[in-house]
Each structure stands twice: as C-alpha cells, then as structure tokens.
Design a protein around this motif. Structure first.
Motif, PDB file in Angstrom:
ATOM      1  N   ARG A   1       1.136  -1.146   0.110  1.00 43.42           N
ATOM      2  CA  ARG A   1      -0.064  -0.091   0.068  1.00 43.42           C
ATOM      3  C   ARG A   1       0.858   1.214  -0.014  1.00 43.42           C
ATOM      4  NH1 ARG A   1      -5.043  -0.608   0.417  1.00 43.42           N
ATOM      5  NH2 ARG A   1      -5.699   1.373   1.049  1.00 43.42           N
ATOM      6  N   THR A   2       2.156   1.245   0.535  1.00 43.24           N
ATOM      7  CA  THR A   2       3.035   2.273   0.358  1.00 43.24           C
ATOM      8  C   THR A   2       3.759   2.477  -0.861  1.00 43.24           C
ATOM      9  OG1 THR A   2       4.587   1.401   1.407  1.00 43.24           O
ATOM     10  CG2 THR A   2       3.027   2.210   2.821  1.00 43.24           C
ATOM     11  N   GLY A   3       3.742   1.412  -1.507  1.00 43.39           N
ATOM     12  CA  GLY A   3       4.476   1.497  -2.876  1.00 43.39           C
ATOM     13  C   GLY A   3       5.910   0.733  -2.826  1.00 43.39           C
ATOM     14  N   ARG A   4       5.988   0.110  -1.567  1.00 44.58           N
ATOM     15  CA  ARG A   4       7.300  -0.580  -1.358  1.00 44.58           C
ATOM     16  C   ARG A   4       7.210  -1.831  -2.085  1.00 44.58           C
ATOM     17  NH1 ARG A   4       8.407  -4.754   2.657  1.00 44.58           N
ATOM     18  NH2 ARG A   4       6.341  -4.578   3.182  1.00 44.58           N
TER      19      ARG A   4
ATOM     20  N   LYS B   1      -6.852 -10.316  -1.886  1.00 47.69           N
ATOM     21  CA  LYS B   1      -6.006 -11.265  -1.223  1.00 47.69           C
ATOM     22  C   LYS B   1      -4.933 -10.764  -0.477  1.00 47.69           C
ATOM     23  CE  LYS B   1      -3.986 -15.737  -1.623  1.00 47.69           C
ATOM     24  NZ  LYS B   1      -3.592 -16.823  -2.304  1.00 47.69           N
ATOM     25  N   THR B   2      -4.112  -9.947  -1.085  1.00 45.18           N
ATOM     26  CA  THR B   2      -2.901  -9.459  -0.410  1.00 45.18           C
ATOM     27  C   THR B   2      -2.858  -8.139  -0.117  1.00 45.18           C
ATOM     28  OG1 THR B   2      -1.837  -9.532  -2.543  1.00 45.18           O
ATOM     29  CG2 THR B   2      -1.425 -11.467  -1.332  1.00 45.18           C
ATOM     30  N   ASP B   3      -4.010  -7.247  -0.282  1.00 42.18           N
ATOM     31  CA  ASP B   3      -4.018  -5.959  -0.330  1.00 42.18           C
ATOM     32  C   ASP B   3      -2.812  -5.311  -0.998  1.00 42.18           C
ATOM     33  OD1 ASP B   3      -5.305  -3.513   0.458  1.00 42.18           O
ATOM     34  OD2 ASP B   3      -4.153  -3.427   2.506  1.00 42.18           O
TER      35      ASP B   3
ATOM     36  N   LEU C   1      -6.081   1.649  -4.566  1.00 45.40           N
ATOM     37  CA  LEU C   1      -5.811   1.259  -3.338  1.00 45.40           C
ATOM     38  C   LEU C   1      -7.261   2.002  -2.424  1.00 45.40           C
ATOM     39  CD1 LEU C   1      -2.120   1.676  -2.545  1.00 45.40           C
ATOM     40  CD2 LEU C   1      -3.292  -0.436  -2.687  1.00 45.40           C
ATOM     41  N   ASN C   2      -7.501   3.211  -2.641  1.00 42.13           N
ATOM     42  CA  ASN C   2      -8.390   3.725  -1.869  1.00 42.13           C
ATOM     43  C   ASN C   2      -9.846   3.129  -2.259  1.00 42.13           C
ATOM     44  OD1 ASN C   2      -9.774   5.793  -0.345  1.00 42.13           O
ATOM     45  ND2 ASN C   2     -10.171   6.752  -2.069  1.00 42.13           N
ATOM     46  N   GLN C   3      -9.834   2.728  -3.503  1.00 46.19           N
ATOM     47  CA  GLN C   3     -11.293   2.132  -3.875  1.00 46.19           C
ATOM     48  C   GLN C   3     -11.159   0.389  -3.568  1.00 46.19           C
ATOM     49  OE1 GLN C   3     -14.109   3.627  -5.180  1.00 46.19           O
ATOM     50  NE2 GLN C   3     -12.700   5.449  -4.554  1.00 46.19           N
TER      51      GLN C   3
ATOM     52  N   PHE D   1       7.978   4.330  -6.285  1.00 47.89           N
ATOM     53  CA  PHE D   1       7.884   5.391  -6.836  1.00 47.89           C
ATOM     54  C   PHE D   1       8.729   6.714  -6.337  1.00 47.89           C
ATOM     55  CE2 PHE D   1       3.681   3.412  -6.419  1.00 47.89           C
ATOM     56  CZ  PHE D   1       3.301   3.610  -7.884  1.00 47.89           C
ATOM     57  N   ASP D   2       9.601   6.442  -4.955  1.00 50.34           N
ATOM     58  CA  ASP D   2      10.387   7.298  -4.843  1.00 50.34           C
ATOM     59  C   ASP D   2      11.771   6.967  -4.941  1.00 50.34           C
ATOM     60  OD1 ASP D   2       8.489   9.133  -3.453  1.00 50.34           O
ATOM     61  OD2 ASP D   2       8.485   7.958  -1.758  1.00 50.34           O
TER      62      ASP D   2
END
Length: 143
Positions: A45-48, A124-126, A93-95, A73-74
C-alpha cells in the motif's frame, strides 16, 4: 473485471489468459515469476516493492535483489510519481479495486522504454501488481 477489448498487456495471449495470470499472481513462486516474458512487480500500500521478477530487472538493467523493500515511486522509478501512474495506484488502493492498462514511458540513462502498464489490485494480499509489457525502446534525445 476483464480488460477493455482494445487494451491487452500481453499481445500474444488472449485477454482471458491475461486476466487469469493477474488473478493468480499472488500464488506464483519467485521462480515462476522469473519465467514470465514480461515484467511483474508487486507493491504494498505504501509503494514498497514486495516482489520484482528477473525479466523486469533485465529490461530495466537493474539488480532485482536490491529493489526489494525499496519504494518504487520514490527510489526505484521516480518518473512514475505522476498522476497518470501514481494517481491511478492511489485511487485503486483507496477504492480497493484496480484493473487498468495504459501506456507509459520509462526514462533511463540507457534509453526510453515505451511500455504498456497494467495495474491490478489484489484483495487477497491488499497489494498492487504492476505488469510491464515492453513495446519498444527509444534512444534518449540528443544521443
């Protein structure tokens, strides 16, 4: 949700094959991911980066093992932190729903990669799977 009829990230596979593959990505081992003929990256969820297949590492000319746990992303592909890419990621992710294919250009020192990106949210894994299908390579301007 199936891919739109005009967009298929895997031009040599049927749309249903592409759908099936993305839905099964969570169950593929690292070795199975590495046999795929396109890039596949899993982001939390954080882009990791959670998973990064060898195909994408070779196409991007980077060490795959060094990318795990880095922020996509960073740190890995800052050119993707734009509305067209990062915005879609955040909205999906929000949806908790994302299955979208779009064109993108990765800008590397060794050349530009014109690609088709498919982002798929896995309930399943978010997490979000990023499928990268090579379309062409263009030398940077002025070289």
């Amino acid at each position: 949700m199936a891919l739109p009829a005009t967009l298929n990230p895997l031009p040599h596979a049927s749309k249903s094959d592409a759908d099936d593959l993305l839905r099964q990505a969570d169950n593929l081992s690292a070795a199975e991911l590495d046999t795929l003929p396109f890039g596949l990256i899993q982001l939390d969820r954080t882009g990791r980066i959670l998973k990064f297949n060898q195909t994408e590492a070779k196409l991007a000319r980077i060490n795959r093992d060094r990318q795990i746990n880095r922020n996509f992303f960073d740190e890995v592909a800052p050119c993707t932190k734009v509305r067209e890419f990062y915005g879609r990621f955040l909205h999906g992710l929000n949806q908790r729903s994302l299955y979208e294919t779009f064109g993108f250009v990765f800008k590397f020192d060794h050349g530009w990669r014109n690609v088709a990106i498919t982002m798929f949210y896995s309930e399943k894994t978010d997490s979000v799977w990023v499928l990268i299908s090579q379309t062409s390579v263009t030398p940077p301007p002025g070289r």
